[in-house]
Write an enzyme that holds these catalytic residues in place. Structure first.
Site, short mmCIF file in Angstrom:
data_model
loop_
_atom_site.label_atom_id
_atom_site.label_comp_id
_atom_site.label_asym_id
_atom_site.label_seq_id
_atom_site.Cartn_x
_atom_site.Cartn_y
_atom_site.Cartn_z
N GLY A 46 37.25 43.69 50.10
CA GLY A 46 37.56 42.92 48.91
C GLY A 46 38.09 43.81 47.81
CD GLN A 51 37.62 46.95 42.83
OE1 GLN A 51 37.75 45.87 43.37
NE2 GLN A 51 37.05 47.98 43.44
CB CYS A 92 32.26 49.28 44.83
SG CYS A 92 33.55 48.79 43.69
CG LEU A 93 37.60 49.63 48.21
CD1 LEU A 93 38.91 48.86 48.32
CD2 LEU A 93 37.47 50.65 49.32
CG HIS A 134 31.14 43.57 44.80
ND1 HIS A 134 30.27 44.61 45.02
CD2 HIS A 134 32.32 44.15 44.45
CE1 HIS A 134 30.89 45.76 44.80
NE2 HIS A 134 32.14 45.51 44.45
CD GLU A 135 35.69 42.51 45.37
OE1 GLU A 135 36.18 43.05 44.37
OE2 GLU A 135 35.23 43.15 46.34
CG HIS A 138 35.07 44.64 40.50
ND1 HIS A 138 34.78 45.87 39.97
CD2 HIS A 138 34.81 44.74 41.83
CE1 HIS A 138 34.37 46.68 40.94
NE2 HIS A 138 34.36 46.01 42.08
NI NI Z 1 33.87 46.62 44.01
#
Ligand code: NI
Length: 167
Positions: A46, A51, A92-93, A134-135, A138
């Site tokens: 995701g 991000q 998380c990226l 989660h997204e 963000h």
């Molecule tokens: Ni993330």
């Protein structure tokens, strides 16, 4: 398509609040395509526009084993969430190498628009429910480590700084 740069925690830009998308046009479709390419290349399941330093309410997700079930969520909103919670390990990226457990509602119903601008609703559970929440965090400027204890957060910021220096 193009690979986009992913911001890493604790970059302040990860705390910006994304604006709603007013028109789903070619510009947004390009953003979705670039975000998808960036997510698959990372690799991740995701990615939120925040991000990649694009502060609009756009998310891409693919939780399939085959990596061919891309879902774009434009202007997502949670219209229902279960009282039951689940603890799930998240990564998380934007926080590479860090995994920890976060408690969230087990099931959510999400309303969003797709790349054509059509509104749809989807019932999410399992990894998809974890990922979308989660997204969506963000998009509100929240990174999952902020759910952890302040001690853990301090440690994580320390690790991220070391990682940055090593690059
Ligand atoms: Ni993330």
């Amino acid at each position: 398509m193009a690979l986009l740069h992913i911001l890493t925690y604790p970059d302040k830009r990860l705390h910006k609040v994304a604006k709603p998308v007013e028109v789903v046009d070619d510009r947004i479709r390009k953003l979705v395509a670039d975000m998808a390419e960036t997510m698959y290349a990372a690799p991740g399941v995701g990615l939120a526009a925040t991000q990649v330093d694009a502060h609009e309410r756009v998310i891409v997700i693919d939780v399939s084993d085959t990596h061919d079930q891309l879902q774009a969520f434009i202007n997502p909103e949670i219209i229902w969430s279960s009282d039951e919670k689940q603890d799930h390990e998240e990564g998380c990226l934007s926080v590479p190498g860090i995994y920890d457990f976060v408690e969230r509602p087990e099931k959510v119903r999400v309303r969003a628009q797709n790349e054509k601008g059509e509104t749809f609703e989807i019932d999410c559970e399992g990894l998809l429910a974890v990922c979308i929440q989660h997204e969506m965090d963000h998009l509100m400027g929240r990174v999952f480590v902020e759910y952890l204890s302040s001690l853990k957060q301090t440690r994580i910021r320390g690790k991220m700084k070391k990682l940055e220096k090593a690059l």
